[in-house]
Design a protein around this motif. Sequence first.
Motif, PDB file in Angstrom:
ATOM      1  N   UNK A 102       0.797  -1.226   0.000  1.00  0.00           N
ATOM      2  CA  UNK A 102       0.000   0.000   0.000  1.00  0.00           C
ATOM      3  C   UNK A 102       0.827   1.274   0.000  1.00  0.00           C
ATOM      4  N   UNK A 103       2.004   1.277   0.587  1.00  0.00           N
ATOM      5  CA  UNK A 103       2.749   2.524   0.736  1.00  0.00           C
ATOM      6  C   UNK A 103       3.911   2.668  -0.232  1.00  0.00           C
ATOM      7  N   UNK A 104       4.002   1.780  -1.188  1.00  0.00           N
ATOM      8  CA  UNK A 104       5.149   1.810  -2.089  1.00  0.00           C
ATOM      9  C   UNK A 104       5.067   2.969  -3.064  1.00  0.00           C
ATOM     10  N   UNK A 105       6.216   3.502  -3.438  1.00  0.00           N
ATOM     11  CA  UNK A 105       6.302   4.510  -4.486  1.00  0.00           C
ATOM     12  C   UNK A 105       7.330   4.025  -5.501  1.00  0.00           C
ATOM     13  N   UNK A 106       7.232   4.502  -6.724  1.00  0.00           N
ATOM     14  CA  UNK A 106       8.095   4.034  -7.806  1.00  0.00           C
ATOM     15  C   UNK A 106       8.660   5.221  -8.566  1.00  0.00           C
ATOM     16  N   UNK A 107       9.972   5.204  -8.799  1.00  0.00           N
ATOM     17  CA  UNK A 107      10.632   6.330  -9.454  1.00  0.00           C
ATOM     18  C   UNK A 107      11.198   6.004 -10.828  1.00  0.00           C
ATOM     19  N   UNK A 108      11.209   4.729 -11.193  1.00  0.00           N
ATOM     20  CA  UNK A 108      11.820   4.347 -12.460  1.00  0.00           C
ATOM     21  C   UNK A 108      10.785   4.218 -13.574  1.00  0.00           C
ATOM     22  N   UNK A 109      11.165   4.673 -14.754  1.00  0.00           N
ATOM     23  CA  UNK A 109      10.303   4.511 -15.921  1.00  0.00           C
ATOM     24  C   UNK A 109       9.947   3.044 -16.122  1.00  0.00           C
ATOM     25  N   UNK A 110      10.917   2.184 -15.935  1.00  0.00           N
ATOM     26  CA  UNK A 110      10.726   0.756 -16.194  1.00  0.00           C
ATOM     27  C   UNK A 110       9.788   0.084 -15.205  1.00  0.00           C
ATOM     28  N   UNK A 111       9.479   0.744 -14.102  1.00  0.00           N
ATOM     29  CA  UNK A 111       8.583   0.150 -13.100  1.00  0.00           C
ATOM     30  C   UNK A 111       7.116   0.269 -13.493  1.00  0.00           C
ATOM     31  N   UNK A 112       6.816   1.150 -14.426  1.00  0.00           N
ATOM     32  CA  UNK A 112       5.433   1.416 -14.797  1.00  0.00           C
ATOM     33  C   UNK A 112       5.026   0.655 -16.037  1.00  0.00           C
ATOM     34  N   UNK A 113       3.788   0.172 -16.032  1.00  0.00           N
ATOM     35  CA  UNK A 113       3.302  -0.650 -17.136  1.00  0.00           C
ATOM     36  C   UNK A 113       2.304   0.085 -18.024  1.00  0.00           C
ATOM     37  N   UNK A 114       1.616   1.073 -17.482  1.00  0.00           N
ATOM     38  CA  UNK A 114       0.593   1.772 -18.251  1.00  0.00           C
ATOM     39  C   UNK A 114       0.940   3.256 -18.322  1.00  0.00           C
ATOM     40  N   UNK A 115       0.802   3.821 -19.524  1.00  0.00           N
ATOM     41  CA  UNK A 115       1.180   5.207 -19.767  1.00  0.00           C
ATOM     42  C   UNK A 115       0.073   5.954 -20.495  1.00  0.00           C
ATOM     43  N   UNK A 116      -0.090   7.214 -20.135  1.00  0.00           N
ATOM     44  CA  UNK A 116      -0.989   8.084 -20.867  1.00  0.00           C
ATOM     45  C   UNK A 116      -0.307   8.635 -22.094  1.00  0.00           C
ATOM     46  N   UNK A 117      -1.038   9.436 -22.856  1.00  0.00           N
ATOM     47  CA  UNK A 117      -0.520   9.914 -24.138  1.00  0.00           C
ATOM     48  C   UNK A 117       0.342  11.163 -23.999  1.00  0.00           C
ATOM     49  N   UNK A 118       0.316  11.801 -22.856  1.00  0.00           N
ATOM     50  CA  UNK A 118       1.141  12.989 -22.642  1.00  0.00           C
ATOM     51  C   UNK A 118       0.387  14.279 -22.896  1.00  0.00           C
ATOM     52  N   UNK A 119       0.774  15.307 -22.167  1.00  0.00           N
ATOM     53  CA  UNK A 119       0.213  16.645 -22.368  1.00  0.00           C
ATOM     54  C   UNK A 119       1.365  17.639 -22.326  1.00  0.00           C
ATOM     55  N   UNK A 120       1.373  18.564 -23.280  1.00  0.00           N
ATOM     56  CA  UNK A 120       2.510  19.468 -23.437  1.00  0.00           C
ATOM     57  C   UNK A 120       2.386  20.672 -22.511  1.00  0.00           C
ATOM     58  N   UNK A 121       3.458  20.920 -21.792  1.00  0.00           N
ATOM     59  CA  UNK A 121       3.575  22.114 -20.954  1.00  0.00           C
ATOM     60  C   UNK A 121       4.704  22.974 -21.505  1.00  0.00           C
ATOM     61  N   UNK A 122       4.395  24.209 -21.815  1.00  0.00           N
ATOM     62  CA  UNK A 122       5.394  25.145 -22.328  1.00  0.00           C
ATOM     63  C   UNK A 122       5.455  26.349 -21.408  1.00  0.00           C
ATOM     64  N   UNK A 123       6.640  26.611 -20.888  1.00  0.00           N
ATOM     65  CA  UNK A 123       6.830  27.739 -19.981  1.00  0.00           C
ATOM     66  C   UNK A 123       7.705  28.767 -20.678  1.00  0.00           C
ATOM     67  N   UNK A 124       7.151  29.938 -20.885  1.00  0.00           N
ATOM     68  CA  UNK A 124       7.893  30.997 -21.571  1.00  0.00           C
ATOM     69  C   UNK A 124       8.612  31.883 -20.562  1.00  0.00           C
ATOM     70  N   UNK A 125       9.749  32.394 -20.985  1.00  0.00           N
ATOM     71  CA  UNK A 125      10.544  33.231 -20.076  1.00  0.00           C
ATOM     72  C   UNK A 125      10.155  34.693 -20.186  1.00  0.00           C
TER      73      UNK A 125
END
Length: 125
Positions: A102-125
């Motif tokens: 219940x309390x585990x956390x995961x930091x590696x890309x390889x630990x995850x099996x399901x991925x969303x399609x991504x959303x673009x964040x653009x920060x202008x200076x």
Amino acid sequence: QLQASGGGLVQAGGSLRLSCAASGHSFSASVMGWFRQAPGKEREFVATISRSGGNTYYSDSVKGRFIISRDNTKNAVYLEMNSLKPEDTAVYYCAAAVRRTSNIILRLVSSYTDWGQGTLVTVSS
């Protein structure tokens, strides 16, 4: 399936809130994570949250600025991003991995099996 949303264009110092909606019956049993990938760079860890939400972990680059949270009643995970910097510009992905602990956390890309399609964040200076 995971569906990320909430990205957009924001000025440096601004805020955005990303959402990730999950379908299926395994959300409450899943560790959730946010990753990002800037052009020409590898996908990198941003934040993770345990199944119950009681344990979170952040990369050093976002610690103190970003907050990850989840709502298991809505099958959703969120990333509140504050004090945004141009170097935060990237495509942000949510990811899930079913775990029995219940309390585990995961930091590696390889630990995850399901991925969303991504959303673009653009920060202008």
